[in-house]
Structures are given as structure tokens and as C-alpha cells.
Design an enzyme around this catalytic site. Sequence first.
Site, PDB file in Angstrom:
ATOM      1  CD  GLU A  10       0.148   0.871   3.281  1.00 35.81           C
ATOM      2  OE1 GLU A  10      -0.360   1.964   3.027  1.00 35.81           O
ATOM      3  OE2 GLU A  10       1.029   0.703   4.121  1.00 35.81           O
ATOM      4  CG  HIS A 306      -2.976  -0.532   5.845  1.00 31.41           C
ATOM      5  ND1 HIS A 306      -3.827   0.161   5.040  1.00 31.41           N
ATOM      6  CD2 HIS A 306      -2.169   0.401   6.418  1.00 31.41           C
ATOM      7  CE1 HIS A 306      -3.559   1.454   5.111  1.00 31.41           C
ATOM      8  NE2 HIS A 306      -2.561   1.620   5.937  1.00 31.41           N
TER       9      HIS A 306
END
Length: 338
Positions: A10, A306
Amino acid sequence: MLTIDGAEGEGGGQILRSALTLSMLTGTPFRIENIRAGRSKPGLLRQHLAAVRAAAQICGGDVKGAELGATALDFVPGTITPGDYHFAIGSAGAACLVFQTIFLPLARQATPSRVVIEGGTHNISAPSFEYLDRVFLPAVRPTGFEARLTLCRHGFHPAGGGKLEAVIGPVRPAAKIMLEDRGALLSRQGEAVFANLAVDIARREAVKLTRLLSLSEDEVKIREVESSGPGNILWIEIRHERAVDIFSAHGAFGVTSEEVAVKVARQVEKYMASEAAVGPHIADQLLMPLALARGGRFTTLRPTPHTRSNIAVIEQFLPVEITIGDTRQGDRLIVVVV
């Protein structure tokens, strides 16, 4: 010295924060490059710089390149020292993320620490104070990591001015986490919190959320709080026998109260439509405590970027194996083997 690519996955600040935590706990120095390369404004912002400086302070670490806007830095950890600490971000940067950076290293010590952090306590794209207190900490306590939190002042973006206090540690005996089902639904309780805004904003959020989720009026409260500037958050806690999660959305200029309520309701509906024990956000936050303790397993929804980024960072620092598989119900099973 490990070299970490901050653009992986990310490409946000989570990679840096995880690296700081694991570096302190393992004594492993690292260099991170391409910090927050996946964001519209790459490099260190105030909240990331505050996390770096907080980490360096609690372990006597040596840092090179810790400046606003920096896209690379070196971190060499020292010895973690429990004690009294005060960190001021100097903006509405997320105090809760700074807490999470230093929590595990301090919680693993034999004596407790008292930490005060000033900044934003209710930020978009960061855990709120309620999330830390009601979801994150109860989830990690079985792994031996303990803290008690107090919200002293609310802080919303952009004014900030919030303050939280934490008593962290001492370390406790750890258990293996086995969260494969959440059990029966016990309660649903929400709040529309607002500061320096018209009460009608929160009232409309509460009414809309009540209708969308078929709640009673008593299940969504309205609460006005003091803060340095205007702010608003709508959140709801979903409590099951073996799992608790909070889903939230923030009010913003140009976003109606009804739209805020819809955002919250959609998150809740997606979670409730599954049989996963763990929501999508707590999933990535559970990984490190499990990897540092006795491991375990839990079911969750489709892993967020994440989560995958956190797995990559953890496996660079620790001799663990983290796998993601499918369940018969269509959810995901994450297993941490230490």
C-alpha cells in the site's frame, strides 16, 4: 542493516511504523527508502516524524534523515527504557498511530511506562481513540501486551489539540490466539460525536444510521465534546461473544450527514454478511502481537493492502511464517506460526 522499500504494497506510513516497532524489539537497524511513495504527498509528514522521534527517544536510537518530507531514513535502535514520556505532534497528526508505534516495545518491559501524546485523536484513515480502547487493546491483551488509555481532549482535523494518556505494560504471560468464529451477537451501540458544529449534524447521522441498520433510538447516542476546532465522527461498536469491532466515518465539508451514516452502515453490513471473527482493520494490527508472542490464527474478510504490507515487513524482521487461506464460508484464514 535491513533495507525496506516503503513503496511496497500500500506504500503508506504503516510500513515505516511497523519497521520502527520491530527494529526496537529485535535490535535490528534498518534503512527505509521510498517512504510513503504510494501517497499523493510522499515523504514524512508530522505524524510520521513524531513516530520516528518517539521511537528513537524510548530506545535511545540513532536516526539519520528524519526531516519533514524526507523519503528515506536510517534507524539504529538502542535499549528500550520504560519511563514517563510526552510527545507532541504539533499538528492534527494521528496520536493513535504514534501510540501504536511505541506500544509493543514499551509493553514488553518488566516495569510500566506513562505516555502522553498530543495531536489528533479522531483522524480520517487512522484508528480513533475508541477503536484503540475498545477493539485493539482487548484483542491484543491475550498476547501479553497491556495498556490502559485515557482520552483527555478530543482532537479533530485540522485543528488538532487532542490529548491521550497511556499507562503501558508491564508484560504479561502470553496465550496463543485462536479466533475462528465470533460467536453470538451481544450488542450494537453507536455514537454521533461532534464539536463546535450544529447538533443537527449529529442528530441526522444518528437517525439515518438507526434506519439503515434497524436499530433502536437508544442504540445510537448523540454526544457533544470540547475540542480546539470543529469535528465529527459517527461510530458503532458491534460486540459478539468472542470479538468486538468498531466501524466509523468522519464528517467533512461537502459530505452530508446521511452520506456519513451510509458509509458506516455499509461497513457494518459487509462484516455482518460474513462469518469472520476479525474485521478488516484489526486484522493487520493483530499480526505483530501474534508474531511476537505465541502465534495463532483468525478468520477475517479479504485482507487489506495494509495487512499484506505488514506481513512483508514482519517476515523481514522475525523468523515467522504468515499464511492466508480460504475458509469454507468464503472468508480468509490467517495463520501466524512462530
